[in-house]
Design a protein around this motif. Structure first.
Motif, PDB file in Angstrom:
ATOM      1  N   LEU A   1       0.807  -1.214   0.000  1.00 25.29           N
ATOM      2  CA  LEU A   1       0.000   0.000   0.000  1.00 25.29           C
ATOM      3  C   LEU A   1       0.842   1.266   0.000  1.00 25.29           C
ATOM      4  N   ALA A   2       2.050   1.187   0.599  1.00 24.87           N
ATOM      5  CA  ALA A   2       2.867   2.384   0.710  1.00 24.87           C
ATOM      6  C   ALA A   2       3.401   2.825  -0.645  1.00 24.87           C
ATOM      7  N   LYS A   3       3.478   1.884  -1.571  1.00 25.12           N
ATOM      8  CA  LYS A   3       3.981   2.225  -2.908  1.00 25.12           C
ATOM      9  C   LYS A   3       2.868   2.865  -3.743  1.00 25.12           C
ATOM     10  N   GLY A   4       3.271   3.455  -4.844  1.00 29.25           N
ATOM     11  CA  GLY A   4       2.265   4.015  -5.744  1.00 29.25           C
ATOM     12  C   GLY A   4       1.441   2.904  -6.359  1.00 29.25           C
ATOM     13  N   PRO A   5       0.310   3.223  -6.969  1.00 29.92           N
ATOM     14  CA  PRO A   5      -0.559   2.180  -7.509  1.00 29.92           C
ATOM     15  C   PRO A   5       0.121   1.311  -8.553  1.00 29.92           C
ATOM     16  N   GLN A   6       0.985   1.945  -9.403  1.00 31.86           N
ATOM     17  CA  GLN A   6       1.629   1.137 -10.444  1.00 31.86           C
ATOM     18  C   GLN A   6       2.633   0.165  -9.857  1.00 31.86           C
ATOM     19  N   ALA A   7       3.467   0.698  -8.951  1.00 28.03           N
ATOM     20  CA  ALA A   7       4.464  -0.165  -8.314  1.00 28.03           C
ATOM     21  C   ALA A   7       3.769  -1.274  -7.545  1.00 28.03           C
ATOM     22  N   SER A   8       2.669  -0.923  -6.904  1.00 28.65           N
ATOM     23  CA  SER A   8       1.942  -1.915  -6.118  1.00 28.65           C
ATOM     24  C   SER A   8       1.403  -3.024  -7.014  1.00 28.65           C
TER      25      SER A   8
ATOM     26  N   ARG B   1       2.631  -3.942  -9.893  1.00 28.90           N
ATOM     27  CA  ARG B   1       3.750  -4.731 -10.392  1.00 28.90           C
ATOM     28  C   ARG B   1       4.235  -5.709  -9.313  1.00 28.90           C
ATOM     29  N   LEU B   2       4.414  -5.180  -8.087  1.00 29.67           N
ATOM     30  CA  LEU B   2       4.909  -6.033  -7.002  1.00 29.67           C
ATOM     31  C   LEU B   2       3.929  -7.155  -6.702  1.00 29.67           C
ATOM     32  N   THR B   3       2.640  -6.833  -6.750  1.00 37.12           N
ATOM     33  CA  THR B   3       1.631  -7.859  -6.497  1.00 37.12           C
ATOM     34  C   THR B   3       1.705  -8.947  -7.554  1.00 37.12           C
ATOM     35  N   ARG B   4       1.910  -8.520  -8.808  1.00 31.41           N
ATOM     36  CA  ARG B   4       1.991  -9.500  -9.875  1.00 31.41           C
ATOM     37  C   ARG B   4       3.208 -10.396  -9.680  1.00 31.41           C
ATOM     38  N   GLU B   5       4.335  -9.778  -9.298  1.00 36.33           N
ATOM     39  CA  GLU B   5       5.543 -10.574  -9.060  1.00 36.33           C
ATOM     40  C   GLU B   5       5.342 -11.564  -7.924  1.00 36.33           C
ATOM     41  N   LEU B   6       4.710 -11.072  -6.859  1.00 38.90           N
ATOM     42  CA  LEU B   6       4.423 -11.946  -5.724  1.00 38.90           C
ATOM     43  C   LEU B   6       3.564 -13.117  -6.183  1.00 38.90           C
ATOM     44  N   GLY B   7       2.560 -12.797  -7.013  1.00 39.24           N
ATOM     45  CA  GLY B   7       1.677 -13.839  -7.525  1.00 39.24           C
ATOM     46  C   GLY B   7       2.445 -14.911  -8.272  1.00 39.24           C
ATOM     47  N   LEU B   8       3.385 -14.482  -9.105  1.00 37.70           N
ATOM     48  CA  LEU B   8       4.167 -15.445  -9.884  1.00 37.70           C
ATOM     49  C   LEU B   8       5.003 -16.327  -8.969  1.00 37.70           C
ATOM     50  N   THR B   9       5.642 -15.713  -7.972  1.00 40.99           N
ATOM     51  CA  THR B   9       6.458 -16.489  -7.033  1.00 40.99           C
ATOM     52  C   THR B   9       5.601 -17.534  -6.331  1.00 40.99           C
ATOM     53  N   LEU B  10       4.453 -17.107  -5.841  1.00 41.57           N
ATOM     54  CA  LEU B  10       3.598 -18.042  -5.104  1.00 41.57           C
ATOM     55  C   LEU B  10       3.095 -19.141  -6.022  1.00 41.57           C
TER      56      LEU B  10
END
Lengths: 364, 505, 127
Positions: B393-400, B402-411
């Motif tokens: 949440l602390a990141k901007g919407p775009q970074a958030s 992207r990070l969520t997508r990366e997390l999704g791939l890892t999981l």
């Protein structure tokens, strides 16, 4: 049987409904077993008077469309090893090509000599069908009965063959990441060819492909099933294209089967969740065995049509009836067993769902 | 107060190093050999788990159960051995124990093969050739064992804090290095992680406790502990289990309360802040009800940040009863007092809500990213879906995003489970207005196509197999290959939606 | 074929149960609970198959294995144990054990191991 045009039979309402029913049962079974319902649908259609080649071709086409939808879901679950699929596919194409060539040769070759249309290919398909599937059913049954004696300790797939195969380091040796296994191309090739050949001949490549992947290549069960579905999509596309090119695909059959099968498959998959595994394998092998018997009963009929056996042509009806009876009996009873379980758990699920909570003071 | 875990190859010098370090520091020292003896004394049989790797015929459900028992036993025994929160443990794959607990010093030891051969051939009375053969086979076995038991690659460097190679380094100096490292502030376990460790210990004890209890032995259970609350999930075919589990756990020391949830499967819901009243949660529980699933919550806080925004969120809403006494913002540095749960980004309240609905599979807070989440959940393999909520949440919407997508791939790669964003949940799994519209539209398309095909059978069949086909072979074949998947897709969507409507999927 | 089998386990019940079921298969069995006694018998006579526990008080199963392999390479040794580690299992295989069975086991498992040993003996004898 009357032909509306070329190789395609005249459809009346009752035949059409029977095809939908075949599709439904095949769908439930395939969802439940996890690999193709073609072992049921192909002979069922043959019993309805559809030519063997047309039945196989329509089934491959049917399976191809279904696999395209299904493998998308498996892919999301991370159960598809695309690299493995690509390698098997490369070799499977050879197998399919062989199968299509033999089938169309028998079909076209026979009709010239005044014999019943397609009897040669009908016989050939029935024979391959009976031999392969009785082998599958018996080894499955043996597995179930064997493991029920030894209790639940050893119920996973054996890795003995896979370990032996892994020792064959004949280059090129390939590593598959998702499937977590490493094998020589020379081990992989015969599996691919056999899978392709059977998929092309009787439309049930998965019966060989999945166990081969599990036992010979040491691929985890879920990945094997997912990869096979992915594979079926391409193999099916190739098979469908080849058969359609030859003009054997009856699109009406394929469409009617979809009407039943796509609903059935959901129910079958749901059934897997609520029925215990040993029961699943038991039911599966019995159904397959009954299908084999049904097909075997039809064999004398084709032999007679080819002039290899001397019996009264009037008996054909009885052979066909008995064969059909066995097939529908096995399919319907298997289907009912599964559906009863599905309905039971569906009702139950609403009742008993609660978290039991026990609070106590910290013992300190 | 460090915990030092030393992994050395078999017949390496792991226990010697551990002993040397123990003499220097006075910390208690324990080895895997002693651990195996202890298991023996307590009647826990490990031999099947140990030797199945050599015989490798079956990896069965029962073996998976033994594996979990073993891991719980190790956790429990080592936690008991902690003195003043100090411990040196050495042995096979030691560095992979307590996955996800930070600030534990995880050490690897590299020992030259000649040294090990010398060692082993003396101990076993074998020729050095035979010994080499033995060690090479054993190393291969250990690799497989680690892969099966810990689901990690034995030689993955990212699992070590320190790797010491004894090729040039003497044992005494290695031990000195280790002592200096262990005394660094980085390896002092902070209070909140100790609490986490206590919860892990309680989970291990609960598993052992249930395995020893006659009525619950052998059940395949999911166990989670958070803040001394034990949550157990069990499969629906074990319906009788709930009461016997609760009964058995009531005699477990240190367990504040226990919850038993029956679930066919689990849904993992990862989010930074939870709100029991949110729509998102409602959708998740709706899905859980349909699937007969339990929901496990993970509150993920990105490393190096504190989830400040959560508090803003909570403040802007009317405070619920349990929040009333948690007025001040602590910058994320939480007090040890009872109000610890009040600042947990709504996790406790949301869990309460799930318990009330009968859908709780427990929850926990994880600091870090995908790797840490995997560590926290990896022994539970019964997930059918991972849902990613609002994260980073602390990141901007775009970074958030992207990070969520990366997390999704890892999981997705590690858990082999479908991962979905909470925003897509509704369209993928639930039935709403959009779905109803889709159902009607697709049904109409299907109806049209079928009517057309069956009213014009003759020309169509002529095209795909008759005289026309002779002229247009390729066109017919290719057309068919495109037409059939289209039918399958559209009709598949129709039947899927229909069944969704009556709650079967 | 009928084989001469020695069974050594410090728990009496193990010997008894194995004896009962393996004699039905037509094998000749001698069971021991003390490894010292078993060693005596092993010195006098060559068995086809030796089934031994690993953990025992006086002489360990590994030592029994070493003794047997020294005396006759033909004898097949099958190790059984409830407290084995990977290291011990690998050690006994390196030292020439024929097979390795973890306790608790089903009688079926040991019967299978004995069948395999019998096959190996037969092929060796035919050579």
């Amino acid at each position: 049987m009357e032909y509306i045009i070329a190789n395609f039979i005249q459809l009346d309402l009752s035949t059409a409904l029977q095809v939908v029913l075949l599709g439904f049962i095949g769908g439930v079974l395939s969802g439940f077993i996890g690999s193709g319902g073609a072992f049921f649908m192909t002979p069922g259609m043959m019993n309805l008077g559809v030519n063997g080649v047309v039945a196989v071709a329509s089934n491959i086409t049917h399976k191809f469309g279904k696999a395209m939808v299904g493998s998308h879901k498996h892919g999301k679950a991370g159960n598809v090893d695309k690299k493995l699929a690509a390698y098997i596919l490369g070799t499977a194409i050879i197998g399919i090509q062989i199968a299509v060539a033999i089938n169309s040769f028998l079909f076209k070759g026979a009709s010239g000599h005044g014999m019943a249309k397609g009897a040669g290919s009908n016989l050939y398909i029935s024979l391959v069908f009976a031999i392969i599937l009785s082998f599958v059913a018996i080894s499955m049954l043996k597995d179930v009965l064997g493991s029920s004696k030894s209790g639940n300790a050893d119920s996973g797939p054996s890795r003995k063959i896979a370990d032996a195969m892994a020792k064959i380091k004949l280059p090129p040796v390939i590593n598959f990441k998702v499937a977590d296994t490493t094998v020589s191309l020379w081990v992989l090739m015969p599996i691919g060819i056999a899978t392709g050949y059977l998929a092309g001949t009787i439309g049930v490549g998965g019966f060989i492909g999945v166990p081969a992947m599990i036992y010979v290549l040491g691929v985890p069960t879920a990945v094997a099933a997912g990869t096979e579905l992915y594979l079926a999509m391409f193999m099916g596309a190739y098979g469908a294209l080849s058969y359609a090119f030859q003009g054997f695909v009856d699109i009406r059959m394929t469409m009617l089967m979809y009407l039943g099968s796509l609903i059935g498959i959901y129910l079958g998959v749901y059934g897997v969740k609520v029925v215990n595994e040993k029961y699943i394998r038991m039911v599966t092998s019995l159904i397959i065995l009954l299908c084999v018997i049904s097909r075997a009963i039809a064999i004398p009929m084709y032999l007679r049509q080819l002039g290899m056996l001397d019996i009264d042509p009037a008996w054909d009806v009885y052979f066909n009836m008995t064969s059909k009876f066995f097939l529908f009996f096995s399919g319907i009873s298997g289907c009912l067993l599964i559906l009863i379980n599905v309905i039971k758990s569906y009702m139950q699920r609403r009742g008993i769902q609660k978290t039991l909570r026990v609070v106590k003071e910290t013992a300190q | 107060m460090p915990i030092v875990l030393i992994t050395s190859p078999p017949h390496g010098l792991g226990s010697e190093l551990a002993r040397n370090l123990a003499e220097k520091t006075g910390w208690p020292q324990y080895s895997r050999e002693e651990l195996v003896e202890e298991a023996h004394a307590q009647g826990i049989k490990l031999s099947r788990l140990e030797t199945s790797i050599i015989k490798s015929p079956v990896i069965s459900e029962h073996l998976a159960w033994e594996k979990e028992l073993y891991l719980s036993f190790v956790t429990d025994t080592l936690c008991k051995k902690l003195e003043n929160k100090n411990l040196i443990y050495s042995g096979r794959a030691a560095h992979l124990l307590f996955p996800g607990v930070p600030h534990i010093l995880r050490v690897g030891l590299g020992v030259p093969l000649e040294m090990r051969i010398e060692n082993a051939s003396r101990q076993l009375g074998l020729s050095s050739e035979k010994t080499q053969e033995y060690l090479e086979a054993l190393d291969e076995d250990v690799k497989k064992w680690v892969h099966y038991v810990h689901r990690e690659q034995a030689n993955d460097p990212s699992n070590y804090d320190l790797f010491l190679n004894l090729e040039n380094l003497s044992l005494a100096n290695a031990s000195l290095l280790l002592q200096n490292t262990a005394e660094l502030a980085d390896f002092r376990i902070p209070e909140q992680d100790l609490k986490h460790l206590e919860d892990i210990h309680l989970a291990a004890r609960a598993r052992l406790h249930l395995a020893r209890n006659k009525e619950t032995a052998g059940l395949n259970l999911g166990i989670r502990v958070r803040d001394k609350v034990v949550t157990v999930t069990y499969m629906p075919r074990q319906t009788a289990a709930a009461t016997s589990i609760s009964k058995a756990l009531s005699s477990l020391e240190g367990c504040r309360e226990n919850l038993c949830t029956m679930a066919e499967t689990n849904i993992l819901y990862v989010q930074e802040c939870f709100d029991p009243k949110a729509d998102d949660l409602g959708q998740v529980t709706q899905l859980a009800k349909r699937w007969g699933a339990a929901v496990e919550l993970i509150r993920l806080i990105p490393k190096g940040e504190e989830a400040g925004i959560c508090l803003e969120d909570i403040r802007s809403k009317p405070l619920s009863a349990s929040h009333k006494d948690s007025g001040t913002y602590t910058g994320g540095v939480e007090d040890d007092g009872p109000d610890i749960s009040a600042n947990d980004g709504g996790l406790s309240d949301t869990l309460e809500e799930l318990v009330a609905m009968g859908r709780s599979a427990g929850g926990s807070t994880v600091t870090g990213s995908g790797r840490e989440v995997i560590h926290a959940v990896k022994e539970n393999h019964n997930y059918s879906l991972v849902i990613l909520g609002n994260l980073f949440l602390a990141k901007g919407p775009q970074a958030s995003t992207r990070l969520t997508r990366e997390l999704g791939l890892t999981l997705h790669d590690n858990l082999r489970t479908p991962v979905i964003d909470i925003k897509e949940l509704k369209s993928e799994f639930l039935f709403g207005k959009a779905q109803a519209f889709k159902l009607i539209l697709y049904s109409l398309i299907i109806l049209c196509i079928y009517t057309l095909v069956f009213s014009f059978q003759k020309p169509i069949l002529n095209f795909i197999g008759g005289d026309l086909h002779e002229k247009w072979k390729w066109v017919a074949a290719v057309g068919m290959v495109f037409f059939v998947p289209f039918i399958a897709y559209v009709y598949g969507a129709v039947s899927g939606l229909l069944l969704k409507l009556i709650d079967i999927d | 074929m009928s084989l001469e089998i020695l069974i050594l386990d410090d728990e009496t019940i193990v010997g008894e149960r194995l004896k009962a079921s393996l004699e039905k298969d037509g094998h000749k069995l001698e069971t021991f609970t003390s490894s010292v006694e078993a060693l005596k018998s092993l010195k006098e006579k060559i068995f086809d198959i030796v089934v031994t526990d690993i953990r025992m008080d006086d002489v360990s199963g590994i030592e029994i294995l070493e003794h047997v392999r020294k005396k006759s390479l033909r004898t097949k040794v099958i190790m059984i144990t409830g407290y084995a580690t990977l290291e011990v299992a690998r050690e006994s295989l390196t030292k020439g054990a024929f097979d390795f069975i973890a306790k608790p086991f089903k009688i079926k498992e040991i019967r299978k191991a004995i069948e395999k040993a019998a096959e190996a003996l037969q092929t060796e004898d035919n050579r």
